[in-house]
Design an enzyme around this catalytic site. Structure first.
Site, mmCIF file in Angstrom:
data_model
loop_
_atom_site.group_PDB
_atom_site.id
_atom_site.type_symbol
_atom_site.label_atom_id
_atom_site.label_comp_id
_atom_site.label_asym_id
_atom_site.label_seq_id
_atom_site.Cartn_x
_atom_site.Cartn_y
_atom_site.Cartn_z
ATOM 1 N N GLU A 134 0.818 -1.215 0.000
ATOM 2 C CA GLU A 134 0.000 0.000 0.000
ATOM 3 C C GLU A 134 0.852 1.265 0.000
ATOM 4 O OE1 GLU A 134 -2.961 -0.125 3.069
ATOM 5 O OE2 GLU A 134 -3.977 -1.849 2.188
ATOM 6 N N GLU A 235 -5.628 -8.961 1.401
ATOM 7 C CA GLU A 235 -6.412 -8.755 2.626
ATOM 8 C C GLU A 235 -7.891 -8.750 2.234
ATOM 9 O OE1 GLU A 235 -5.458 -5.091 4.534
ATOM 10 O OE2 GLU A 235 -3.288 -5.429 4.464
#
Length: 507
Positions: A134, A235
């Site tokens: 990220e 995720e």
């Protein structure tokens, strides 16, 4: 609480791609930490407690967000291997990663990444690494992706250069609407040597009893149907509705999605303040299973996607993506990428500098001094701009070596006047010797301004001791964020091989 910062990934079906053999994955994120001292694979007691639970959840891959490359990982890795569990590890640490706010790819970070590879490659159940998590999370931070891609390129080259067995290097991304397509294309374009080996997608759009269409899973699946690299959910597990029912598991491992996705990672294994846990820690030897554990376990037990036989597999999606162009929503040029960190070149320019920083100057003041010097001379050789694709030859060096270049450049421009190497005692002169061989060739290619392209033996090397810097970890965003655990995220993939006879596979 005992240290639990590792990730378990569940793999249920072998998925083969042109660049990497990857399992279908199911995963659970364990916990979060911002402590560099906690290495989960160095804690044999915690591993002995958790590996059986992971195996119960049919795990066959775990992911660690941080390891100490100087620690002993043999006990945990043996426990994992005996349980049929592989490892994917992040290369960064909480205090050493590509910083989205001020990105750079330089020698100390290169050294951190290669040290992790050197340590974990010795274990046959290590199958790959994440070069970032990220990092770019807004259009304004997409320039940082150039540095991520450069790190992917260099780690793939390092693995090959060292003669290590094949191991993949990938990336995990947030689900950010206005950059997700460009980011996916950027990291899988231009050439195989630069492209990621696998793509991890952090997705929290299926909440409660959602559907394949309503959650956006259908759209994401079509977007990646022809992607070159293996893709999986790095995720997932929205907790807006509690306890979580995990109905998305049925879709993720159903016939339609399993044609494209290699499973996913559930957030998260250990219960923390944000209420995403499957279990809570009782003590160093036991955990308590929560309602989410039962629900997830029931759904994952019924997952049965169809496997692929490696010998009979012929990839069809072999074409790389088209690189995005620079505009208001994408800020990274496809080429060139930032230069490969080369500590030999950084040492070379520092050793050849007649004017350098004084020993009395604290490292915390280097940046301030560099700003002062670069206000007096052109420091283009130190600049790095992913949007224009212009990188100075010394942009990958640590700040002390950059100071040596800038101070010496100004000193030369002032005809080596004594006052030009003072800066109120912050600089000093030093004896030098004439550059020869590779050093001479590299300096010549870089040029006086340091803006030339260095090609002579510009191979990546471990960082030099004088070139250490640290960057803040790129913190995750989205529903799963929890301020109580700082900016470092750890995940666990909980998975299992459902194919008969599948055990530890030599990749």
């Amino acid at each position: 609480m005992a240290s639990t910062n590792y990730i378990a990934v569940t793999c249920v079906v072998l998925r083969i791609n042109v660049r990497l053999l990857l399992f279908h994955t199911q995963a659970v994120i364990l916990t979060r930490t911002d402590d560099d001292s906690k290495d989960p694979l160095a804690d044999a007691t915690a591993c002995a407690r958790d590996v059986p639970i992971m195996k119960e959840l049919r795990t066959n891959i775990i992911r660690t967000y941080y390891i100490n490359p100087d620690a002993d990982h043999s006990a945990c890795m043996k426990l994992l291997q005996d349980a049929g569990i592989y490892l994917i590890s992040d290369l960064s640490s909480p205090n050493s990663s590509i910083n989205r706010a001020d990105p750079e790819w330089q020698v100390s970070l290169y050294s951190r990444y290669t040290s992790v590879i050197d340590e974990l490659q010795q274990y046959n159940n290590t199958i790959g690494f994440f070069a970032g998590n990220e990092i770019s999370n807004t259009a304004a931070t997409t320039d940082a992706s150039a540095y991520v891609k450069a790190s992917v390129r260099d780690m793939k080259a390092y693995i090959k250069q060292k003669g290590y067995r094949s191991m993949g290097v990938g990336y995990a991304t947030a689900d950010v609407t206005n950059i997700r397509v460009n980011l996916a294309n950027y990291l899988d374009c231009e050439s195989d040597d630069e492209a990621i080996d696998f793509w991890g997608y952090n997705v929290y759009s299926w909440c409660g009893n959602s559907t394949y269409e309503k959650s956006g899973y259908s759209t994401r699946t079509e977007e990646f149907r022809n992607y070159t690299s293996p893709v999986f959910f790095a995720e997932y597990g929205c907790n807006e509705v509690q306890p979580r029912q995990f109905t998305e598991v049925d879709a993720l491992y159903g016939d339609t999605m399993s044609e494209v996705w290699s499973g996913g990672i559930v957030y998260m294994y250990f219960q923390e303040a944000n209420n995403y846990g499957l279990v809570s820690v009782v003590d160093s030897t036991s955990v308590s299973k929560l309602k989410d554990f039962t629900s997830y376990s029931n759904h994952i037990a019924t997952a049965s996607p169809t496997g692929t036989n490696k010998a009979s597999y012929t990839p069809t999606n072999t074409a790389l993506q088209v690189c995005p162009t620079v505009d208001s929503t994408w800020l990274a040029e496809a080429t060139p990428l930032p230069p490969t960190p080369d500590s030999t070149l950084c040492d070379c320019i520092a050793n050849q500098a007649a004017c350098v920083v004084s020993d009395s100057v604290k490292e915390a003041k280097y940046g301030t001094l560099l700003g002062v010097v670069c206000g007096m001379t052109d420091c283009g050789g130190l600049h790095s701009n992913a949007t224009t694709g212009k990188y100075g030859a010394y942009s990958m060096c640590g700040v002390k070596d950059q100071l040596a270049f800038a101070l010496n450049k100004y000193y030369d421009e002032q005809d080596k006047d004594a006052s030009a190497c003072s800066f109120s005692g912050s600089a000093k002169t030093q004896a030098t010797t004439k550059a020869t061989g590779t050093c001479s060739a590299q300096i010549k290619e870089a040029g006086t301004a340091g803006t030339g392209t260095v090609s002579t033996e510009a191979t990546a090397t471990s960082g030099s001791g004088s070139s250490s810097t640290s960057s803040s970890f790129a913190s995750p965003i989205g529903l799963h964020s929890s301020a109580s655990f700082g900016s470092f995220q750890v995940a666990a993939y909980i998975a299992t091989a459902l194919l008969a006879g599948v055990g530890m596979i030599a990749l």
